[in-house]
Write a protein that holds these residues in place. Structure first.
Motif, mmCIF file in Angstrom:
data_model
loop_
_atom_site.group_PDB
_atom_site.id
_atom_site.type_symbol
_atom_site.label_atom_id
_atom_site.label_comp_id
_atom_site.label_asym_id
_atom_site.label_seq_id
_atom_site.Cartn_x
_atom_site.Cartn_y
_atom_site.Cartn_z
ATOM 1 N N VAL A 88 -25.719 2.795 -48.388
ATOM 2 C CA VAL A 88 -25.950 1.350 -48.443
ATOM 3 C C VAL A 88 -25.406 0.664 -47.191
ATOM 4 O O VAL A 88 -26.049 -0.221 -46.620
ATOM 5 C CB VAL A 88 -25.334 0.748 -49.736
ATOM 6 N N LEU A 89 -24.244 1.073 -46.731
ATOM 7 C CA LEU A 89 -23.663 0.487 -45.520
ATOM 8 C C LEU A 89 -24.550 0.747 -44.302
ATOM 9 O O LEU A 89 -24.816 -0.166 -43.512
ATOM 10 C CB LEU A 89 -22.258 1.035 -45.281
ATOM 11 N N ILE A 90 -25.028 1.963 -44.154
ATOM 12 C CA ILE A 90 -25.907 2.290 -43.029
ATOM 13 C C ILE A 90 -27.215 1.516 -43.136
ATOM 14 O O ILE A 90 -27.690 0.938 -42.147
ATOM 15 C CB ILE A 90 -26.155 3.813 -42.965
ATOM 16 N N MET A 91 -27.808 1.498 -44.341
ATOM 17 C CA MET A 91 -29.076 0.769 -44.524
ATOM 18 C C MET A 91 -28.914 -0.721 -44.248
ATOM 19 O O MET A 91 -29.746 -1.326 -43.570
ATOM 20 C CB MET A 91 -29.607 0.985 -45.948
ATOM 21 N N TRP A 119 -38.500 -12.693 -43.742
ATOM 22 C CA TRP A 119 -38.397 -13.199 -45.108
ATOM 23 C C TRP A 119 -38.509 -12.057 -46.124
ATOM 24 O O TRP A 119 -37.742 -11.997 -47.095
ATOM 25 C CB TRP A 119 -39.474 -14.257 -45.336
ATOM 26 N N LEU A 120 -39.450 -11.142 -45.895
ATOM 27 C CA LEU A 120 -39.618 -10.023 -46.821
ATOM 28 C C LEU A 120 -38.405 -9.085 -46.800
ATOM 29 O O LEU A 120 -37.970 -8.617 -47.864
ATOM 30 C CB LEU A 120 -40.894 -9.241 -46.485
ATOM 31 N N LEU A 121 -37.860 -8.806 -45.619
ATOM 32 C CA LEU A 121 -36.654 -7.973 -45.552
ATOM 33 C C LEU A 121 -35.484 -8.636 -46.270
ATOM 34 O O LEU A 121 -34.692 -7.968 -46.926
ATOM 35 C CB LEU A 121 -36.274 -7.696 -44.094
ATOM 36 N N SER A 122 -35.396 -9.951 -46.140
ATOM 37 C CA SER A 122 -34.306 -10.672 -46.801
ATOM 38 C C SER A 122 -34.411 -10.575 -48.312
ATOM 39 O O SER A 122 -33.431 -10.265 -48.996
ATOM 40 C CB SER A 122 -34.321 -12.150 -46.387
ATOM 41 N N ILE A 123 -35.609 -10.838 -48.826
ATOM 42 C CA ILE A 123 -35.813 -10.895 -50.279
ATOM 43 C C ILE A 123 -35.858 -9.506 -50.922
ATOM 44 O O ILE A 123 -35.228 -9.268 -51.955
ATOM 45 C CB ILE A 123 -37.112 -11.663 -50.614
ATOM 46 N N LEU A 124 -36.606 -8.592 -50.318
ATOM 47 C CA LEU A 124 -36.865 -7.307 -50.968
ATOM 48 C C LEU A 124 -35.798 -6.246 -50.734
ATOM 49 O O LEU A 124 -35.622 -5.363 -51.567
ATOM 50 C CB LEU A 124 -38.226 -6.759 -50.519
ATOM 51 N N LEU A 125 -35.104 -6.302 -49.605
ATOM 52 C CA LEU A 125 -34.136 -5.250 -49.313
ATOM 53 C C LEU A 125 -32.690 -5.747 -49.264
ATOM 54 O O LEU A 125 -31.826 -5.227 -49.968
ATOM 55 C CB LEU A 125 -34.485 -4.565 -47.985
ATOM 56 N N GLN A 126 -32.427 -6.723 -48.433
ATOM 57 C CA GLN A 126 -31.041 -7.116 -48.190
ATOM 58 C C GLN A 126 -30.404 -7.801 -49.404
ATOM 59 O O GLN A 126 -29.263 -7.528 -49.735
ATOM 60 C CB GLN A 126 -30.989 -8.018 -46.959
ATOM 61 N N PHE A 127 -31.129 -8.689 -50.043
ATOM 62 C CA PHE A 127 -30.567 -9.407 -51.189
ATOM 63 C C PHE A 127 -30.220 -8.471 -52.353
ATOM 64 O O PHE A 127 -29.122 -8.560 -52.903
ATOM 65 C CB PHE A 127 -31.513 -10.536 -51.613
ATOM 66 N N PRO A 128 -31.114 -7.526 -52.743
ATOM 67 C CA PRO A 128 -30.723 -6.592 -53.814
ATOM 68 C C PRO A 128 -29.526 -5.704 -53.436
ATOM 69 O O PRO A 128 -28.678 -5.414 -54.289
ATOM 70 C CB PRO A 128 -31.976 -5.745 -54.030
ATOM 71 N N ILE A 130 -27.000 -6.470 -51.397
ATOM 72 C CA ILE A 130 -25.745 -7.230 -51.444
ATOM 73 C C ILE A 130 -25.377 -7.558 -52.894
ATOM 74 O O ILE A 130 -24.197 -7.578 -53.249
ATOM 75 C CB ILE A 130 -25.801 -8.495 -50.558
ATOM 76 N N LEU A 131 -26.367 -7.786 -53.746
ATOM 77 C CA LEU A 131 -26.071 -8.022 -55.162
ATOM 78 C C LEU A 131 -25.512 -6.765 -55.830
ATOM 79 O O LEU A 131 -24.625 -6.856 -56.683
ATOM 80 C CB LEU A 131 -27.319 -8.517 -55.895
ATOM 81 N N PHE A 132 -26.017 -5.599 -55.431
ATOM 82 C CA PHE A 132 -25.473 -4.337 -55.934
ATOM 83 C C PHE A 132 -23.993 -4.224 -55.578
ATOM 84 O O PHE A 132 -23.159 -3.873 -56.409
ATOM 85 C CB PHE A 132 -26.257 -3.153 -55.361
ATOM 86 N N GLN A 133 -23.674 -4.531 -54.333
ATOM 87 C CA GLN A 133 -22.277 -4.423 -53.897
ATOM 88 C C GLN A 133 -21.399 -5.522 -54.491
ATOM 89 O O GLN A 133 -20.196 -5.347 -54.618
ATOM 90 C CB GLN A 133 -22.191 -4.464 -52.374
ATOM 91 N N LEU A 134 -21.997 -6.627 -54.841
ATOM 92 C CA LEU A 134 -21.218 -7.752 -55.365
ATOM 93 C C LEU A 134 -20.923 -7.620 -56.854
ATOM 94 O O LEU A 134 -19.849 -8.008 -57.314
ATOM 95 C CB LEU A 134 -21.975 -9.059 -55.087
ATOM 96 N N PHE A 135 -21.847 -7.052 -57.621
ATOM 97 C CA PHE A 135 -21.703 -7.065 -59.078
ATOM 98 C C PHE A 135 -21.473 -5.704 -59.726
ATOM 99 O O PHE A 135 -21.271 -5.634 -60.927
ATOM 100 C CB PHE A 135 -22.919 -7.728 -59.723
ATOM 101 N N ASN A 136 -21.518 -4.608 -58.992
ATOM 102 C CA ASN A 136 -21.296 -3.290 -59.578
ATOM 103 C C ASN A 136 -19.795 -2.995 -59.577
ATOM 104 O O ASN A 136 -19.226 -2.604 -58.563
ATOM 105 C CB ASN A 136 -22.062 -2.224 -58.799
ATOM 106 N N ALA A 153 -24.121 -13.148 -49.208
ATOM 107 C CA ALA A 153 -25.149 -13.498 -50.199
ATOM 108 C C ALA A 153 -25.558 -14.965 -50.064
ATOM 109 O O ALA A 153 -26.737 -15.294 -50.200
ATOM 110 C CB ALA A 153 -24.647 -13.212 -51.610
ATOM 111 N N ALA A 154 -24.597 -15.845 -49.776
ATOM 112 C CA ALA A 154 -24.924 -17.260 -49.563
ATOM 113 C C ALA A 154 -25.804 -17.428 -48.325
ATOM 114 O O ALA A 154 -26.778 -18.195 -48.349
ATOM 115 C CB ALA A 154 -23.642 -18.081 -49.424
ATOM 116 N N PHE A 155 -25.475 -16.707 -47.237
ATOM 117 C CA PHE A 155 -26.328 -16.752 -46.052
ATOM 118 C C PHE A 155 -27.739 -16.286 -46.374
ATOM 119 O O PHE A 155 -28.724 -16.901 -45.969
ATOM 120 C CB PHE A 155 -25.763 -15.879 -44.931
ATOM 121 N N LEU A 156 -27.851 -15.192 -47.122
ATOM 122 C CA LEU A 156 -29.167 -14.661 -47.475
ATOM 123 C C LEU A 156 -29.960 -15.645 -48.323
ATOM 124 O O LEU A 156 -31.160 -15.819 -48.128
ATOM 125 C CB LEU A 156 -29.024 -13.328 -48.204
#
Length: 184
Positions: A88-91, A119-128, A130-136, A153-156
């Protein structure tokens, strides 16, 4: 460095299908002025650009804190989470570099395909991710990690919303310029 032509074409078609308001039949007065040479309209988004700039300066701090926290908690993690977190860090590092480049190029140069890719990279890849790292909670989230993940996450979120608005305006502007050039 520009996107390859097939990718540009697909992102351009995607953004035109998603972001064009089909019910809009009349042109705005600013578009008539641009056609007759009175003034040119700038459609770059200042809120998006400010967010991208702040994000560009924040991301190295996020990366350093993430590497330090991963190093500290690495022995306590199960093997599968070790692999997942390193991946996840590398990706996220690669995606963020590409995403910020596309955001800058798309917004400042008013290029629709690049902004759509951002926009697509933000929504489809980066946001999920960061949410994984924030809530797991199983990855032993440390307080520093939680703080930097919330900021990223706020920036995203801000960039996704302002990017959507900017992309919609750019597509409308490009569409009107296309229709106006048909009369030349």
């Amino acid at each position: 460095m520009a996107l390859p032509q097939p990718i540009r074409k697909r992102l351009d078609d995607f953004s035109r299908n998603i972001f064009i308001d089909q019910s809009r039949a009349q042109q705005k007065p600013e578009e008539h002025d641009a056609f007759f040479g009175h003034k040119t309209q700038v459609v770059s988004s200042l809120p998006l650009q400010m967010s991208l700039c702040f994000n560009m300066w924040f991301f190295p701090l996020w990366w350093i804190s993430e590497v330090v926290m991963l190093h500290l908690k690495y022995p306590a993690l199960p093997d599968y989470y070790k692999f997942i977190l390193v991946t996840v860090l590398i990706m996220m590092t690669l995606i963020e570099a590409i995403r910020l480049y596309l955001g800058y190029a798309g917004n400042l140069q008013e290029k629709v395909p690049e902004l759509a890719g951002f926009w697509l990279l933000s929504i489809l890849l980066q946001f999920p991710l960061i949410l994984f790292q924030l809530f797991n909670e199983a990855i032993l989230i440390q307080p520093l990690e939680r703080g930097v993940h919330i900021v990223l996450a706020a920036f995203l979120l801000i960039q996704a919303l302002s990017g959507f608005v900017a992309l919609r305006e750019m597509v409308r502007h490009t569409e009107s310029q296309f229709h106006l050039r048909q009369f030349d």
